[in-house]
Design a protein around this motif. Structure first.
Motif, PDB file in Angstrom:
ATOM      1  N   LEU A  25       0.831  -1.193   0.000  1.00 43.45           N
ATOM      2  CA  LEU A  25       0.000   0.000   0.000  1.00 43.45           C
ATOM      3  C   LEU A  25       0.867   1.246   0.000  1.00 43.45           C
ATOM      4  O   LEU A  25       0.545   2.235  -0.678  1.00 43.45           O
ATOM      5  CB  LEU A  25      -0.907  -0.019   1.242  1.00 43.45           C
ATOM      6  CG  LEU A  25      -1.989  -1.124   1.232  1.00 43.45           C
ATOM      7  CD1 LEU A  25      -2.760  -1.114   2.540  1.00 43.45           C
ATOM      8  CD2 LEU A  25      -2.944  -0.961   0.049  1.00 43.45           C
ATOM      9  N   LEU A  26       1.932   1.187   0.745  1.00 50.01           N
ATOM     10  CA  LEU A  26       2.841   2.342   0.749  1.00 50.01           C
ATOM     11  C   LEU A  26       3.489   2.549  -0.603  1.00 50.01           C
ATOM     12  O   LEU A  26       3.707   3.683  -1.047  1.00 50.01           O
ATOM     13  CB  LEU A  26       3.935   2.115   1.833  1.00 50.01           C
ATOM     14  CG  LEU A  26       4.936   3.253   2.005  1.00 50.01           C
ATOM     15  CD1 LEU A  26       4.201   4.556   2.454  1.00 50.01           C
ATOM     16  CD2 LEU A  26       5.988   2.885   3.059  1.00 50.01           C
ATOM     17  N   GLY A  27       3.759   1.440  -1.314  1.00 51.81           N
ATOM     18  CA  GLY A  27       4.391   1.553  -2.646  1.00 51.81           C
ATOM     19  C   GLY A  27       3.445   2.140  -3.674  1.00 51.81           C
ATOM     20  O   GLY A  27       3.895   2.771  -4.624  1.00 51.81           O
ATOM     21  N   ILE A  28       2.140   1.987  -3.528  1.00 48.55           N
ATOM     22  CA  ILE A  28       1.155   2.553  -4.470  1.00 48.55           C
ATOM     23  C   ILE A  28       1.240   4.060  -4.474  1.00 48.55           C
ATOM     24  O   ILE A  28       0.967   4.728  -5.485  1.00 48.55           O
ATOM     25  CB  ILE A  28      -0.248   2.066  -4.087  1.00 48.55           C
ATOM     26  CG1 ILE A  28      -0.376   0.569  -4.392  1.00 48.55           C
ATOM     27  CG2 ILE A  28      -1.337   2.816  -4.864  1.00 48.55           C
ATOM     28  CD1 ILE A  28      -1.676  -0.078  -3.927  1.00 48.55           C
ATOM     29  N   LEU A  29       1.561   4.651  -3.316  1.00 48.08           N
ATOM     30  CA  LEU A  29       1.625   6.112  -3.228  1.00 48.08           C
ATOM     31  C   LEU A  29       2.622   6.692  -4.220  1.00 48.08           C
ATOM     32  O   LEU A  29       2.420   7.794  -4.728  1.00 48.08           O
ATOM     33  CB  LEU A  29       2.028   6.507  -1.798  1.00 48.08           C
ATOM     34  CG  LEU A  29       0.983   6.197  -0.718  1.00 48.08           C
ATOM     35  CD1 LEU A  29       1.504   6.585   0.637  1.00 48.08           C
ATOM     36  CD2 LEU A  29      -0.325   6.927  -1.008  1.00 48.08           C
ATOM     37  N   PHE A  30       3.707   6.007  -4.484  1.00 46.39           N
ATOM     38  CA  PHE A  30       4.727   6.551  -5.402  1.00 46.39           C
ATOM     39  C   PHE A  30       4.170   6.748  -6.817  1.00 46.39           C
ATOM     40  O   PHE A  30       4.338   7.840  -7.382  1.00 46.39           O
ATOM     41  CB  PHE A  30       5.964   5.617  -5.440  1.00 46.39           C
ATOM     42  CG  PHE A  30       6.748   5.668  -4.158  1.00 46.39           C
ATOM     43  CD1 PHE A  30       7.612   6.727  -3.894  1.00 46.39           C
ATOM     44  CD2 PHE A  30       6.590   4.667  -3.224  1.00 46.39           C
ATOM     45  CE1 PHE A  30       8.310   6.742  -2.730  1.00 46.39           C
ATOM     46  CE2 PHE A  30       7.291   4.702  -2.053  1.00 46.39           C
ATOM     47  CZ  PHE A  30       8.167   5.758  -1.783  1.00 46.39           C
ATOM     48  N   PRO A  31       3.519   5.754  -7.494  1.00 44.69           N
ATOM     49  CA  PRO A  31       2.987   6.007  -8.859  1.00 44.69           C
ATOM     50  C   PRO A  31       1.851   7.032  -8.838  1.00 44.69           C
ATOM     51  O   PRO A  31       1.736   7.840  -9.748  1.00 44.69           O
ATOM     52  CB  PRO A  31       2.498   4.627  -9.320  1.00 44.69           C
ATOM     53  CG  PRO A  31       2.367   3.809  -8.109  1.00 44.69           C
ATOM     54  CD  PRO A  31       3.296   4.334  -7.141  1.00 44.69           C
ATOM     55  N   LEU A  32       1.000   7.007  -7.763  1.00 44.32           N
ATOM     56  CA  LEU A  32      -0.076   7.984  -7.709  1.00 44.32           C
ATOM     57  C   LEU A  32       0.472   9.397  -7.668  1.00 44.32           C
ATOM     58  O   LEU A  32      -0.032  10.296  -8.345  1.00 44.32           O
ATOM     59  CB  LEU A  32      -0.953   7.709  -6.483  1.00 44.32           C
ATOM     60  CG  LEU A  32      -1.787   6.416  -6.541  1.00 44.32           C
ATOM     61  CD1 LEU A  32      -2.562   6.232  -5.247  1.00 44.32           C
ATOM     62  CD2 LEU A  32      -2.757   6.444  -7.708  1.00 44.32           C
ATOM     63  N   ILE A  33       1.491   9.595  -6.831  1.00 45.67           N
ATOM     64  CA  ILE A  33       2.095  10.936  -6.734  1.00 45.67           C
ATOM     65  C   ILE A  33       2.726  11.329  -8.068  1.00 45.67           C
ATOM     66  O   ILE A  33       2.588  12.462  -8.542  1.00 45.67           O
ATOM     67  CB  ILE A  33       3.132  10.970  -5.620  1.00 45.67           C
ATOM     68  CG1 ILE A  33       2.432  10.783  -4.262  1.00 45.67           C
ATOM     69  CG2 ILE A  33       3.925  12.276  -5.605  1.00 45.67           C
ATOM     70  CD1 ILE A  33       3.351  10.582  -3.091  1.00 45.67           C
TER      71      ILE A  33
END
Length: 870
Positions: A25-33
């Motif tokens: 879940l924390l890794g998803i933040l990178f592509p979203l940002i």
């Protein structure tokens, strides 16, 4: 090895799953940002199309889109690895906890003393377990060692207790042997003591099979096992028993040889006391038993040594007591013998004393006879009628120094003085004329060594005696007697006079030898007067002043033959002393025999003289000072002649200060002049003169209208008041005489008034005397007679008239051929005879006349004479 199956537990899977999900879940933040930033930068709305668009424009978005998967995989890998390590550590911890629990349980058992508890080491890493096991083994060994030492100590204490109970060697050996056999659980044993005198080991006690055995065995040193043990001085332990070893049988056990044998030497201080022997049925004797027996053997040896010493000491003490008893018996016997010997010795001493007394009497008699014959103080000589010496005794050699042969050859007369030879010839002639009458003479004789001696010679005429046939002369040396007589004579002369004399009296011969000294020598010089006799003056070296005086006196008197005297100061027992010493020569037939010294202590006299001189000096100084004061108030001729040009004053005080004084005063054109003669002279007169001087000044200065008589009246009362003569209890009669003149040059008037003093008035060669009143100035008034005022004479003078007035000193001066007073007529005669002499020169005339008249006589009073020519 930790397997993955261990990890795949439900809890662990849940943990991994949660961490992987969170990472994804924390890794998803990178592509979203990344998508949002890129779309916003392109100012486009966020739509799926735009998202795809930016992926087409920027391939990095595809890579960024892998971030959730990478982070999920990384989290799964890290978490799995950590869980594996944790599981391994947990296993190790559980193993360590088990080891610790096991070691603690083992340590507790060791602490409780259970050293045999089972224990296994956890592994090679179980260091604590190894240490506990090693500690258990050490404690077990120490426990064993301590148990062995306690067993040895207990055995030694029990044996020591037995050793302390006994003082008999047999009993001690048996009890000790039984105790040791029972203690070490042996079957038999024996004790052998070493007899040093026999040099053998002798069986003292044997114990076997719980019974005492009586075996008489002896071994030499080196003989058998016993002797070998004693020789080697070391224990012998054998498990192979020799065939010849003596076995002890038992009724129960039968004849059974022991299987082991132990012999212990008893040694203390390197000295052999015996051997212990033990036999056992066991195959071997434990090492602990051997060690115990070796240690207890030293105690037994030392005890045996002490018992032997004590027994030996007791034996010696008994022998000493017996010997002392024998000595006391012998001593008593000796004392009785000594008493008998003492009584016998006293009897022998008494007998010897009597015998010696008799022998001494015989010897004394022989000595007296020998002394008379050979060593007599007399010389016995025999002369024939021709005065030739025919015999002389041998004693002549001792007395005169000549042998009889030398005397026979003429020395009997050669050494005589002329006086002695004359006396001898006279005696000889008298003996020839008067046979059998003894005649004694004395003369001097010169000995062979030159010494002069005195001989007393007694002659007897025995010419008719056939046994003598001559004139026998007995000559005795009386030198000492003469000297003693001389000393006695000298001493007797002085003793009676000088023994109680306060002066030092000594008699010395010209050689400086003392013949006499009285007891005062001891008082002053600290020398016993008797010890001083026969000493020379050199004994006074420590008093050089006295020694030099005596030496000089002897030297002077030898030449001048006259007295010699002087004063010396020296230290004596009484301190510094001044002595006046007179040396008086004493002659005997014109020969200076002795010198008598008489020393008189004049210390006090000198002290008094010094005090008097000091007082005189002070008095003289005081009088001289008083003279200066008195002189300062006297009028000088120079001042007087300013008013009375033709005048003189002849003033000659008897002492330094004077009771007479001239007085001069001028006031209101009046001239006052007087000759005052105070009572007494010297200091008293001078003191009184001051009263007169100041009283006169006060009276005259008070009122110039007073006549001369009134002035004397005031002076009279003033002096009386000053000397308090006007009081009822007054006793002082001091006062003064006076010749007083008041001169008025303007009217040529002279007023005169006198107290016991006259005035000579000369005009035209005629002398007129105006007598003074017969009362003095001052003095105690007569209670019943009123006093008359002084007479006042008034004289009108003319030029050329002369007046003279004076004190009584000039008329009272004694002199002349018959020592009469000078007198008033002589004064008047001088005045009349010198009318033409200038008045100033009359001073010398009077002075010469009085001096000539006085001659060698003493001046009796102060002299004052005043002459005035108008």
């Amino acid at each position: 090895m930790i397997s993955y199956s261990s990890i795949s537990t439900t809890n662990n899977q849940d943990v991994i799953r949660k961490k992987v999900l969170h990472a994804f879940l924390l890794g998803i933040l990178f592509p979203l940002i990344a998508w949002t930033v890129d779309i916003v930068l392109q100012t486009k709305p966020i739509t799926l199309g735009n998202i795809l668009l930016i992926h087409s424009q920027n391939p990095m978005h595809w890579i960024i889109d892998l971030a959730p998967f990478v982070m999920a995989f990384y989290t799964w890998w890290v978490t799995t690895s950590n869980l594996r390590k944790i599981l391994i550590l947990e296993k190790e911890l559980r193993q360590r906890d088990e080891d610790i629990e096991k070691n603690a349980q083992f340590a507790k058992l060791i602490g409780e003393g259970n050293y045999n508890a089972p224990f296994e080491i956890g592994g090679d890493d179980d260091i604590l377990g190894k240490s506990l096991l090693l500690m258990r083994d050490n404690l077990l060994a120490n426990q064993k060692k301590e148990a062995e030492q306690n067993w040895i100590t207990k055995g030694k204490d029990e044996v020591s207790h037995i050793l302390r109970l006994h003082h008999n060697l047999d009993e001690l050996a048996y009890d000790v042997l039984v105790k040791l056999i029972n203690y070490i659980r042996s079957i038999q044993g024996a004790i052998y003591l070493y007899d040093e005198e026999k040099d053998r080991l002798i069986n003292l006690a044997t114990y076997a099979y719980n019974r005492r055995k009586y075996i008489k065995q002896e071994f030499k040193i080196g003989e058998g096992l016993i002797g070998e043990c004693a020789y080697e001085r070391d224990y012998i332990y054998r498990t192979e028993i020799p065939d010849d070893y003596v076995t002890i049988t038992s009724g129960i056990l039968g004849d059974k040889k022991p299987k082991s044998l132990l012999l212990i030497p008893l040694i203390t201080d390197e000295k052999l006391e015996g051997v212990l022997e033990f036999a056992s049925l066991d195959d071997e004797i434990p090492e602990l038993t051997i060690r115990f027996l070796k240690e207890v053997g030293e105690i037994i040896a030392r005890t045996i040594f002490n018992l032997r010493i004590n027994q030996k000491t007791e034996r010696l003490l008994q022998e000493a007591q017996q010997m002392a008893q024998e000595l006391r018996e012998n001593e008593e016997e000796l004392r009785q013998n000594a008493e008998e010997m003492r009584i016998t010795q006293e009897e022998l001493e008494i007998s010897n004393a009597k015998l010696e007394s008799k022998i001494q009497e015989v010897e004394n008699a022989q000595k007296r006879l020998h002394s008379l014959l050979e060593n007599a103080s007399e010389i016995i000589s025999i002369y024939n009628s021709d005065k030739q010496l025919t015999y002389i005794s041998p004693s002549v050699t001792k007395i005169l120094g000549y042998t009889p042969q030398e005397m026979m050859s003429g020395k009997d007369f050669d050494r005589l003085t002329r006086k002695g030879e004359s006396a001898f010839n006279e005696m000889f002639e008298q003996l020839l004329e008067n046979p059998r009458i003894a005649i004694t003479i004395q003369y001097t004789f010169m000995k062979k060594d030159g010494e002069k001696i005195f001989l007393e010679v007694t002659g007897r005429n025995l010419l008719d005696d056939p046994a003598i046939g001559g004139i026998i002369i007995n000559s005795r040396d009386i030198t000492e007697r003469k000297r003693a007589e001389k000393e006695e004579r000298m001493r007797s002369k002085m003793q009676s006079l000088s023994e109680n004399s306060p002066d030092i009296i000594m008699r010395v011969n010209p050689s400086g030898q003392f013949f006499y000294a009285n007891p005062m020598v001891g008082k002053y010089l600290g020398i016993n007067n008797n010890e001083l006799i026969n000493q020379t003056i050199s004994v006074l070296d420590n008093i050089p002043e006295l020694y030099n005086f005596i030496r000089d006196a002897i030297k002077t008197i030898r030449v001048e033959k006259e007295n010699y005297e002087g004063e010396i100061t020296f230290n004596t027992n009484l301190g510094e002393t001044v002595m006046h010493i007179v040396a008086i020569p004493e002659f005997n037939e014109n020969e200076l025999e002795t010198i008598l010294f008489v020393a008189h202590d004049i210390t006090d006299q000198k002290k008094t003289e010094r005090e008097i001189q000091e007082k005189n000096r002070k008095i003289t100084e005081s009088i001289n000072y008083a003279q200066r004061i008195q002189t300062s108030i006297l009028p000088s001729n120079k001042i007087i002649r300013q008013y009375l040009p033709k005048s003189f004053i002849y003033y000659h005080p008897r002492d330094v200060v004077s009771g007479d004084f001239p007085w001069f005063f001028v006031k209101d054109d009046f001239i006052y002049i007087a000759a005052v003669d105070c009572t007494g002279h010297g200091v008293p007169g001078a003191l009184l003169s001051f009263i007169g001087f100041f009283t006169l000044n006060n009276v005259v200065d008070h009122d110039s209208s007073y006549t001369a008589g009134q002035i004397l009246d005031h002076l009279h009362y003033g002096v009386r008041k000053t000397l308090k003569q006007d009081r009822p209890d007054a006793d002082a009669r001091d006062g003064m005489d006076i010749a007083f003149c008041k001169i008025d040059p303007k009217s040529n008037e002279l007023q005169y008034s006198g107290a016991h003093r006259p005035l000579y008035f000369v005009r035209n060669g005629e002398l007129t005397q105006y007598k003074g009143d017969r009362k003095a100035i001052g003095g105690i008034p007569h209670p019943k007679k009123a006093e008359e005022p002084f007479t006042n004479y008034t004289i009108t003078y003319k030029p050329g008239d002369r007046i003279f007035f004076f004190s009584d000193g000039i008329v009272d001066q004694v002199g002349g051929p018959i020592k009469k007073k000078f007198g008033a007529p002589a004064v008047r005669e001088i005045i009349i005879n010198n009318q033409n002499t200038p008045i100033q020169e009359l001073h010398s005339v009077f002075e010469n006349a009085v001096t000539e008249y006085q001659g060698d006589n003493k001046q009796v009073d102060d002299i004052l004479l005043i002459g005035i020519e108008f």
